[in-house]
Design an enzyme around this catalytic site. Structure first.
Site, mmCIF file in Angstrom:
data_model
loop_
_atom_site.group_PDB
_atom_site.id
_atom_site.type_symbol
_atom_site.label_atom_id
_atom_site.label_comp_id
_atom_site.label_asym_id
_atom_site.label_seq_id
_atom_site.Cartn_x
_atom_site.Cartn_y
_atom_site.Cartn_z
ATOM 1 N N LYS A 183 34.094 -59.397 -4.730
ATOM 2 C CA LYS A 183 33.520 -58.591 -3.649
ATOM 3 C C LYS A 183 32.930 -59.554 -2.618
ATOM 4 O O LYS A 183 31.863 -60.122 -2.804
ATOM 5 C CB LYS A 183 32.424 -57.665 -4.192
ATOM 6 C CG LYS A 183 31.552 -56.993 -3.116
ATOM 7 C CD LYS A 183 32.331 -56.123 -2.153
ATOM 8 C CE LYS A 183 31.407 -55.363 -1.195
ATOM 9 N NZ LYS A 183 30.704 -56.256 -0.223
ATOM 10 N N VAL A 220 28.550 -51.253 -3.254
ATOM 11 C CA VAL A 220 29.821 -51.379 -3.957
ATOM 12 C C VAL A 220 29.835 -52.674 -4.775
ATOM 13 O O VAL A 220 30.280 -52.708 -5.920
ATOM 14 C CB VAL A 220 30.997 -51.322 -2.967
ATOM 15 C CG1 VAL A 220 32.316 -51.687 -3.647
ATOM 16 C CG2 VAL A 220 31.100 -49.923 -2.356
ATOM 17 N N GLY A 221 29.322 -53.734 -4.192
ATOM 18 C CA GLY A 221 29.214 -54.991 -4.933
ATOM 19 C C GLY A 221 28.208 -54.905 -6.064
ATOM 20 O O GLY A 221 28.394 -55.514 -7.129
ATOM 21 N N GLU A 259 23.723 -68.790 -7.644
ATOM 22 C CA GLU A 259 23.540 -69.907 -6.716
ATOM 23 C C GLU A 259 22.823 -69.334 -5.511
ATOM 24 O O GLU A 259 23.390 -68.553 -4.748
ATOM 25 C CB GLU A 259 24.892 -70.526 -6.346
ATOM 26 C CG GLU A 259 24.776 -71.899 -5.720
ATOM 27 C CD GLU A 259 24.515 -71.826 -4.227
ATOM 28 O OE1 GLU A 259 23.359 -72.114 -3.831
ATOM 29 O OE2 GLU A 259 25.429 -71.470 -3.479
ATOM 30 N N CYS A 293 23.144 -73.174 2.361
ATOM 31 C CA CYS A 293 21.989 -73.170 1.455
ATOM 32 C C CYS A 293 21.541 -74.570 1.083
ATOM 33 O O CYS A 293 20.364 -74.779 0.770
ATOM 34 C CB CYS A 293 22.297 -72.359 0.203
ATOM 35 S SG CYS A 293 23.811 -72.882 -0.644
ATOM 36 N N GLU A 392 13.417 -70.052 3.577
ATOM 37 C CA GLU A 392 14.762 -70.358 4.063
ATOM 38 C C GLU A 392 15.041 -69.584 5.353
ATOM 39 O O GLU A 392 14.960 -68.359 5.380
ATOM 40 C CB GLU A 392 15.788 -69.996 3.000
ATOM 41 C CG GLU A 392 17.191 -70.423 3.341
ATOM 42 C CD GLU A 392 18.178 -70.177 2.217
ATOM 43 O OE1 GLU A 392 18.973 -71.081 1.905
ATOM 44 O OE2 GLU A 392 18.147 -69.071 1.632
#
Length: 488
Positions: A183, A220-221, A259, A293, A392
């Protein structure tokens, strides 16, 4: 075949290219803000079908045991995608907004080539390990360890480096003998959907082994995390979402690879070439508009050289203006969306509110009336406790922070919820190694060293994630170990 879809890219479910039950959704070019096409919009029912197909392929076929077939299919995919590299390059730059130069590396060609590394692992891995004989409870036994595929993999990927992250998941998972439901992020569906088209039309992957489901709906994911038919969820994205994935996966006690985010430090020691270090720090943080990232977003420099570091870094950043990603010389392209641009701009405003100084940039490029651009920005005048030094941002924003010696630099680097990456510049090897040993991150570069490669495991400490991706360690994330004993 022509990869550019006229209207919509289909889903890949159970070996067939099918439309999304939810119709289609628009794909926007972040450099122009124009709608450049449409993607298939899957629903919960489509995802359910994809999971069922992956489960059936794993449970009822020899895919997990046929190492030669897996290697052949992965090499077919690599070769077919490389044959379409120019078409994929054009689409990737248009959809992702990444500078074209990156498509010759981690944005396209590198990850495609890496599929060959995982094909090799499928053939060379020691699937059985002989432990010899032992006599537990006085009974003589011969023992062995067998490596077996975990099962169905739910892979959820972000938009910033879609090819690299998609292939870093599906490559080792398929090589290990798993079946996969991918996905991708709704911002970059073509990068995955067009791979599905190649798989369906130009490879021998059996039906259901690899399924690709694009959707505008993040829910959905999320089905992949909660569905008990999925054995492992491999997720790359924000730490906040990673926590939700882990919580949802806990209900069925499935394995989780995460991750997540980073706020990595670029440490300059007092014996380093300051100009070279600052130029590298500037280049790193503006690459792909800072949307990575593992990008180093805190520049930690000796206090006595702070003013010189600000000037050197500012001068370098000023020469790396945000520009059209199709230009071969562009390093800093647009951000992915208007939403992401507003997020970055809000942090720049916050830096000023916290007492920081905008040394370079801080706004939108004056020569760009379209596109989600933000100028490369250098912030000074804050310490490591500031939010812009702790959180971040995911944009071309660098915060410069003074340190009072090597130990203090290590302390600052570790004073973060994250631990993904880092860089150190210096000349004394003993001091450099002390920094490398002291900073708690999953990867470290020395004097510009590049750790990214197919055989290098990638991942982080602390809130930067769980597990490793790429390399043998990443391949082994998709394996279970079975101990077998028989009397002799």
């Amino acid at each position: 075949m022509t990869l550019r879809p006229a209207v919509a890219s289909d889903l890949l479910i159970d070996g067939k290219l099918v439309p999304g039950s939810g119709g289609t959704f628009d794909i926007v070019n972040p450099a122009s803000e124009e709608v450049i096409g449409k993607a298939a919009d899957a629903t919960a029912a489509d995802m359910d079908s994809a999971i069922a197909a992956a489960r059936n392929a794993f449970d009822t076929t020899d895919w997990s045991r046929d190492h030669a077939l897996r290697a052949r299919c992965l090499r077919q995919l690599r070769d077919a995608l490389l044959a379409h590299a120019d078409e994929l390059r054009e689409l990737t730059v248009a959809e992702v907004g990444c500078p074209v130069f990156l498509t010759h590396g981690p944005q396209l060609e590198g990850p495609i080539t890496d599929l060959g590394y995982f094909a090799d692992l499928a053939e060379s891995h020691a699937w059985t390990q002989d432990l010899g004989e032992a006599t537990p409870m006085g009974i003589k036994n011969h023992r062995e360890l067998r490596s077996e595929a975990v099962g169905v993999v739910g892979a959820i990927t972000p938009w910033n480096f879609p090819h690299q992250i998609n292939f870093a998941k599906i490559g080792p998972a398929l090589a290990a003998g798993c079946t996969v439901v991918l996905k991708p992020a709704p911002d970059t569906p073509w990068c995955a959907a067009l791979v599905g088209k190649v798989i369906a039309e130009e490879t021998d992957f059996p039906p259901g082994v690899i399924n690709i489901v694009t959707s505008s709906d993040h829910a959905v994911g999320a089905q992949l995390s909660s569905d008990p038919r999925v054995d492992i969820v491999s997720f790359t994205g924000s730490t906040a979402t990673g926590r939700k994935v882990m919580a949802a996966a806990a209900e069925s006690l499935k394995k989780v690879f995460l991750e997540l985010g980073g706020k990595s430090a670029f440490i300059v020691l007092d014996d380093a070439d300051l100009g070279s270090a600052c130029a590298m720090a500037a280049f790193a943080v503006v690459t792909h508009a800072g949307q990575g990232c593992a990008i180093t977003t805190r520049l930690v420099v000796p206090r006595a050289k702070l003013a010189d570091a600000i000037k050197a870094t500012g001068d370098a950043m000023a020469g790396l203006a945000a520009n059209d990603p199709t230009n071969p010389g562009t390093i800093c392209g647009p951000l992915i969306s208007a939403t992401q641009r507003e997020r970055v701009e809000s942090y720049i405003r916050l830096a000023v509110e916290e007492g920081g100084t905008i040394e370079v940039g801080g706004g939108r490029p004056a020569d760009k009336d379209k596109g989600f651009y933000v100028e490369p920005t250098l912030i000074s005048g804050l310490d490591n406790s500031a939010r812009v030094a702790q959180e971040e941002i995911f944009g071309p924003v660098l915060v410069v922070i003074a340190h009072d010696g090597d130990d203090d630099a290590i302390r600052i680097a570790n004073d973060s919820p994250y631990g993904l990456s880092g860089m150190v510049y210096g000349t004394d090897e003993t001091r450099i190694n002390k920094v490398v040993d002291g900073v708690r991150t999953g990867t470290m570069g020395i004097n510009g060293g590049i750790w990214y490669a197919a055989d290098v495991p990638f991942g982080g400490y602390k809130a930067s994630g769980i597990g490793r991706e790429m390399g043998v360690r990443g391949f082994e994330e998709y394996l279970e170990i079975k101990a077998v004993a028989r009397p002799v």
